[in-house]
Scaffold this motif. Structure first.
Motif, PDB file in Angstrom:
ATOM      1  N   ILE A   3       0.785  -1.271   0.005  1.00  0.00           N
ATOM      2  CA  ILE A   3       0.105   0.079   0.002  1.00  0.00           C
ATOM      3  C   ILE A   3       0.972   1.296   0.049  1.00  0.00           C
ATOM      4  CG2 ILE A   3      -1.517   1.466   1.411  1.00  0.00           C
ATOM      5  CD1 ILE A   3      -2.570  -1.525   2.940  1.00  0.00           C
ATOM      6  N   VAL A   4       0.346   2.415  -0.958  1.00  0.00           N
ATOM      7  CA  VAL A   4       1.232   3.460  -0.870  1.00  0.00           C
ATOM      8  C   VAL A   4      -0.110   4.454  -0.272  1.00  0.00           C
ATOM      9  CG1 VAL A   4       1.944   5.592  -1.930  1.00  0.00           C
ATOM     10  CG2 VAL A   4       2.961   3.216  -2.433  1.00  0.00           C
ATOM     11  N   VAL A   5       0.226   5.329   0.931  1.00  0.00           N
ATOM     12  CA  VAL A   5      -0.809   6.224   1.390  1.00  0.00           C
ATOM     13  C   VAL A   5      -0.287   7.739   0.817  1.00  0.00           C
ATOM     14  CG1 VAL A   5      -1.905   7.045   3.417  1.00  0.00           C
ATOM     15  CG2 VAL A   5      -1.129   4.753   3.280  1.00  0.00           C
ATOM     16  N   LEU A   6      -1.422   8.424   0.313  1.00  0.00           N
ATOM     17  CA  LEU A   6      -0.994   9.775   0.140  1.00  0.00           C
ATOM     18  C   LEU A   6      -1.942  10.607   1.078  1.00  0.00           C
ATOM     19  CD1 LEU A   6      -1.700   9.874  -3.832  1.00  0.00           C
ATOM     20  CD2 LEU A   6       0.455   9.357  -2.549  1.00  0.00           C
ATOM     21  N   LEU A   7      -1.134  11.811   1.744  1.00  0.00           N
ATOM     22  CA  LEU A   7      -1.893  12.537   2.662  1.00  0.00           C
ATOM     23  C   LEU A   7      -1.377  13.993   2.927  1.00  0.00           C
ATOM     24  CD1 LEU A   7       0.194  12.800   5.137  1.00  0.00           C
ATOM     25  CD2 LEU A   7      -0.602  10.580   5.664  1.00  0.00           C
ATOM     26  N   SER A   8      -2.158  14.923   3.420  1.00  0.00           N
ATOM     27  CA  SER A   8      -1.759  16.170   3.492  1.00  0.00           C
ATOM     28  C   SER A   8      -1.755  16.757   4.925  1.00  0.00           C
ATOM     29  CB  SER A   8      -2.622  17.121   2.607  1.00  0.00           C
ATOM     30  OG  SER A   8      -2.776  16.572   1.269  1.00  0.00           O
ATOM     31  N   GLN A  80       8.256   3.707  -8.111  1.00  0.00           N
ATOM     32  CA  GLN A  80       9.252   2.762  -7.618  1.00  0.00           C
ATOM     33  C   GLN A  80       9.015   1.858  -6.435  1.00  0.00           C
ATOM     34  OE1 GLN A  80      12.211   5.463  -5.356  1.00  0.00           O
ATOM     35  NE2 GLN A  80      11.384   7.199  -6.236  1.00  0.00           N
ATOM     36  N   TYR A  81       7.742   1.959  -5.890  1.00  0.00           N
ATOM     37  CA  TYR A  81       7.039   0.963  -5.000  1.00  0.00           C
ATOM     38  C   TYR A  81       6.214  -0.190  -5.514  1.00  0.00           C
ATOM     39  CZ  TYR A  81       9.086   4.361  -1.838  1.00  0.00           C
ATOM     40  OH  TYR A  81       9.710   5.007  -1.029  1.00  0.00           O
ATOM     41  N   GLN A  82       5.532   0.124  -6.803  1.00  0.00           N
ATOM     42  CA  GLN A  82       4.913  -0.942  -7.363  1.00  0.00           C
ATOM     43  C   GLN A  82       3.679  -1.260  -6.282  1.00  0.00           C
ATOM     44  OE1 GLN A  82       4.975  -1.994 -10.886  1.00  0.00           O
ATOM     45  NE2 GLN A  82       6.120  -0.223 -10.858  1.00  0.00           N
ATOM     46  N   PRO A  83       2.823  -0.439  -5.948  1.00  0.00           N
ATOM     47  CA  PRO A  83       1.842  -0.669  -4.846  1.00  0.00           C
ATOM     48  C   PRO A  83       0.717  -1.443  -5.785  1.00  0.00           C
ATOM     49  CG  PRO A  83       1.646   1.706  -5.667  1.00  0.00           C
ATOM     50  CD  PRO A  83       3.030   1.144  -6.306  1.00  0.00           C
ATOM     51  N   ASP A  84       0.036  -2.333  -4.686  1.00  0.00           N
ATOM     52  CA  ASP A  84      -1.102  -3.069  -5.117  1.00  0.00           C
ATOM     53  C   ASP A  84      -2.208  -2.084  -4.937  1.00  0.00           C
ATOM     54  OD1 ASP A  84      -0.255  -5.990  -5.694  1.00  0.00           O
ATOM     55  OD2 ASP A  84       0.659  -5.132  -3.589  1.00  0.00           O
ATOM     56  N   LEU A  85      -2.172  -1.231  -4.261  1.00  0.00           N
ATOM     57  CA  LEU A  85      -3.248  -0.077  -3.845  1.00  0.00           C
ATOM     58  C   LEU A  85      -2.856   1.228  -3.377  1.00  0.00           C
ATOM     59  CD1 LEU A  85      -6.384   0.321  -3.384  1.00  0.00           C
ATOM     60  CD2 LEU A  85      -5.942  -0.549  -1.014  1.00  0.00           C
ATOM     61  N   ILE A  86      -3.197   2.171  -4.020  1.00  0.00           N
ATOM     62  CA  ILE A  86      -2.909   3.561  -3.475  1.00  0.00           C
ATOM     63  C   ILE A  86      -4.233   4.001  -2.722  1.00  0.00           C
ATOM     64  CG2 ILE A  86      -2.588   5.960  -4.238  1.00  0.00           C
ATOM     65  CD1 ILE A  86      -1.335   4.874  -6.803  1.00  0.00           C
ATOM     66  N   VAL A  87      -3.780   4.536  -1.424  1.00  0.00           N
ATOM     67  CA  VAL A  87      -4.599   4.842  -0.496  1.00  0.00           C
ATOM     68  C   VAL A  87      -4.913   6.419  -0.244  1.00  0.00           C
ATOM     69  CG1 VAL A  87      -5.459   4.808   2.035  1.00  0.00           C
ATOM     70  CG2 VAL A  87      -5.196   2.554   0.876  1.00  0.00           C
ATOM     71  N   MET A  88      -5.878   7.066  -0.460  1.00  0.00           N
ATOM     72  CA  MET A  88      -5.650   8.545  -0.385  1.00  0.00           C
ATOM     73  C   MET A  88      -6.335   8.736   1.025  1.00  0.00           C
ATOM     74  SD  MET A  88      -6.706   9.847  -4.031  1.00  0.00           S
ATOM     75  CE  MET A  88      -6.309  11.420  -3.672  1.00  0.00           C
ATOM     76  N   LYS A 106      -7.346   1.191  -8.700  1.00  0.00           N
ATOM     77  CA  LYS A 106      -6.433   0.930  -7.810  1.00  0.00           C
ATOM     78  C   LYS A 106      -6.215   1.811  -7.016  1.00  0.00           C
ATOM     79  CE  LYS A 106      -2.486  -1.007  -8.911  1.00  0.00           C
ATOM     80  NZ  LYS A 106      -1.215  -1.529  -9.457  1.00  0.00           N
ATOM     81  N   MET A 107      -7.019   2.808  -6.942  1.00  0.00           N
ATOM     82  CA  MET A 107      -6.929   4.000  -5.877  1.00  0.00           C
ATOM     83  C   MET A 107      -8.317   4.091  -5.124  1.00  0.00           C
ATOM     84  SD  MET A 107      -5.223   6.952  -8.368  1.00  0.00           S
ATOM     85  CE  MET A 107      -5.265   8.003  -7.066  1.00  0.00           C
ATOM     86  N   LEU A 108      -8.104   4.238  -3.601  1.00  0.00           N
ATOM     87  CA  LEU A 108      -9.437   4.521  -2.862  1.00  0.00           C
ATOM     88  C   LEU A 108      -9.150   5.588  -2.199  1.00  0.00           C
ATOM     89  CD1 LEU A 108      -9.918   0.940  -1.417  1.00  0.00           C
ATOM     90  CD2 LEU A 108     -11.201   1.799  -2.950  1.00  0.00           C
ATOM     91  N   ASN A 109     -10.175   6.362  -1.652  1.00  0.00           N
ATOM     92  CA  ASN A 109     -10.330   7.752  -1.367  1.00  0.00           C
ATOM     93  C   ASN A 109     -11.440   7.619  -0.216  1.00  0.00           C
ATOM     94  OD1 ASN A 109      -9.633  10.421  -0.761  1.00  0.00           O
ATOM     95  ND2 ASN A 109     -11.645  11.101  -1.790  1.00  0.00           N
ATOM     96  N   ILE A 110     -11.024   8.207   0.953  1.00  0.00           N
ATOM     97  CA  ILE A 110     -12.121   8.416   1.776  1.00  0.00           C
ATOM     98  C   ILE A 110     -12.798   9.995   1.942  1.00  0.00           C
ATOM     99  CG2 ILE A 110     -10.504   8.875   3.830  1.00  0.00           C
ATOM    100  CD1 ILE A 110     -12.645   6.977   5.577  1.00  0.00           C
ATOM    101  N   HIS A 111     -14.095  10.132   1.671  1.00  0.00           N
ATOM    102  CA  HIS A 111     -14.561  11.411   1.846  1.00  0.00           C
ATOM    103  C   HIS A 111     -15.543  11.617   2.648  1.00  0.00           C
ATOM    104  CE1 HIS A 111     -15.674  15.143  -0.169  1.00  0.00           C
ATOM    105  NE2 HIS A 111     -17.208  14.767   0.034  1.00  0.00           N
TER     106      HIS A 111
END
Ligand code: GRF
Length: 206
Positions: A3-8, A80-88, A106-111
């Protein structure tokens, strides 16, 4: 499964996913958050990643003129990480269509709203101002149109008459921490997928 997580920002959803899923085994699949990326150098979520010994990096937009250029830097890092899932998880940048097209389904977000109500920002105050009796949160697949991808799972909370936006957001956040790990587990165990812009769980259209 990676998993790669994107956050702010604060990263309470990241922390929750670290606590519940990081370095666990699900159906004899190892689950690992391999990187946490942020557009903000001061995002506390990066500190949470560091505390957990997870690779982390701020991709700063300063001096980068176009959205496409920023997104190219971000995807270069992700790839670089070849993730199975990108979690925003509280990632406060709009991603370009060609970025999203690189990771179809392959990308999920929580709103923090009961989509399709209240796409965009400031959802809690908008629900209060509308006099709604309930509010909630949605986990959805990320598609080119903001906050419009197929919804995977939702949770509802009541709105009480004396609620402030902060109080309501707190009540919603508790539910976020319950439903996001569930959706992520469904995806990584192969039960959840996005087909023809529908979310499918065990073959059922959600
Ligand atoms: C949450 O309200 C989530 O719904 C939205 O941004 C916030 C993230 O909170 N995407 P945190 O940074 O995970 O605590």
């Amino acid at each position: 499964k990676k998993i790669v997580v994107l956050l702010s920002g604060n990263g309470s959803n990241l922390q929750n996913i670290i606590d519940k899923l990081h370095n666990t085994t699900l159906n004899n699949q190892h689950i690992e958050i391999v990187a946490v990326l942020s557009n903000k150098a001061d995002a506390y979520g990066l500190q949470r990643a560091q505390n957990a010994g997870i690779k982390h990096k701020a991709i700063i937009s300063k001096g980068i003129s176009s959205r496409e250029q920023y997104d190219a830097l971000l995807s270069q890092e992700i790839d670089q990480y070849q993730p199975d899932l990108i979690v925003m998880a509280g990632f406060m940048r709009i991603l370009s269509a060609q970025f999203i097209d690189k990771y179809p389904g392959k990308m999920l977000n929580i709103h923090p709203s009961l989509l399709p109500k209240y796409q965009g920002t400031n959802t809690h105050q908008r629900a209060i101002d509308a006099g709604d009796s309930e509010h909630g949160v949605s986990v959805h697949f990320v598609t080119e149109e903001l906050d419009s991808g197929a919804t995977v799972i939702q949770a509802k909370v009541p709105i009480f008459s004396e609620d402030s936006a902060e109080k309501l957001a707190e009540r919603v956040l508790t539910q976020e921490h319950l439903i996001y790990p569930l959706a992520i587990q469904w995806f990584l165990s192969g039960r959840l997928s996005m087909v023809n812009s529908h979310a499918l769980l065990d073959g059922l259209i959600l």
